[in-house]
Design an enzyme around this catalytic site. Structure first.
Site, short mmCIF file in Angstrom:
data_model
loop_
_atom_site.label_atom_id
_atom_site.label_comp_id
_atom_site.label_asym_id
_atom_site.label_seq_id
_atom_site.Cartn_x
_atom_site.Cartn_y
_atom_site.Cartn_z
CE LYS A 55 24.37 61.98 36.90
NZ LYS A 55 23.69 62.44 35.70
CD GLN A 99 23.65 61.68 31.93
OE1 GLN A 99 23.47 61.27 33.07
NE2 GLN A 99 24.20 62.85 31.68
CG ASP A 122 18.01 64.89 36.53
OD1 ASP A 122 18.95 65.08 37.31
OD2 ASP A 122 18.12 64.24 35.47
#
Length: 301
Positions: A55, A99, A122
């Site tokens: 990412k 994460q 997200d």
């Protein structure tokens, strides 16, 4: 019928990234700040380290301001929340990604809810969940994996799915439920199936669009697939591959590709299908957040 068309998610994702790069260059040329993506990782989980690294690299390739906060596995919930609050207040950061999974001493739901919904790239914050559920797609950040899956479905079938039956196998908050909401918004008739669904194969055989997000290696065989269906395989499972040598493994999806491809009209492979779309949509969501912050219309990707 002939074997299914292989839906090349890697190629579609590359096209999205090219558009993100061009739109980012145009945005900054107008004097707006670089899109900023902050990734927070807690602990040393090897898979999470790989995901975060990919990412970060993609964000830099897109011309973003990329920030990484690496915290120890013993980090307290309060300390993690303090990092999130600082990022919420930082005008140079447009997207915040924590994460998952997090260590057991930290409440994941509390952390997700602490993220500013307008920086929640997200799409996990309850505000964005509600926006998606009520059809406010122009305001919502949609979780990246179902958003990418939807683009692949539209590549195969077009934008209007009216009259088509869709079955989503899996009811997770990250994939199954938002996938169903996106399909409903496109006028498909949607069934969400799961481990307790009676005669799952028969339910799946009714699907013009079959989305597998169950997390079990090659569980859905050709017997689950209607002739001419579009099959989207979200699963990523590592299984032993002794033919490659002792201790070797390979990646497979939730669908048995060979038997499903013999019946489907189009199908995503694993790897190279949905996976590349997930990171592409993360970049697209971050760009969208930066455009909104600058008072600009996000580009159509």
């Amino acid at each position: 019928m002939a074997e299914a068309r292989r839906i090349d998610g890697k190629a579609v994702a590359a096209g999205i990234i090219d558009k993100v790069k061009a739109a980012t260059a145009a945005l900054t040329a107008e004097g707006a700040p670089q899109p900023g993506l902050a990734v927070v990782i807690v602990g040393e989980d090897p898979a999470s380290q790989v995901y975060v690294g990919s990412k970060e690299k993609m964000a830099r390739d897109c011309g973003f301001h990329s920030v990484k906060h690496a915290l120890g596995a013993d980090t307290s919930e309060a300390d993690l929340l303090a990092v999130v609050h600082d990022l919420n207040a930082d005008p140079a950061i447009h997207g915040i990604l924590v994460q998952l999974p997090l260590p057991k001493q930290i409440d994941e739901a509390k952390v997700i809810e602490a993220i500013d919904p307008d920086k929640d790239v997200d799409g996990f914050n309850l505000i964005n969940v509600g926006r998606l559920a009520t059809g406010a797609l122009d305001k919502a950040f949609v979780p990246c994996t179902p958003a990418g899956s939807m683009i692949l479905i539209r590549e195969a079938l077009g934008d209007d799915l009216s009259g088509l039956n869709a079955v989503v196998v899996g009811r997770s908050n990250i994939v199954g439920k938002p996938m169903a909401q996106l399909l409903l918004a496109a006028n498909a008739t949607v069934t969400v199936a799961h481990s307790r669904t009676k005669d799952l194969a028969a339910v799946c055989r009714n699907a013009d669009i079959l989305v597998a997000a169950v997390g079990r290696a090659e569980m859905l065989t050709g017997d689950y697939v209607k002739e001419g269906a579009v099959v989207i395989d979200v699963g990523i499972n590592r299984v032993p591959a002794p033919e490659k040598g002792e201790g070797k493994s390979r990646l497979v999806g939730d669908v048995d590709y060979a038997s499903a491809a013999a019946k489907a009209a189009a199908i995503t492979p694993v790897p190279g299908g949905v996976g590349p779309m997930t990171i592409a949509l993360l970049m697209a969501n971050t760009l969208t957040s930066a455009c909104r912050a600058a008072g600009k219309a996000p580009p159509l990707l």
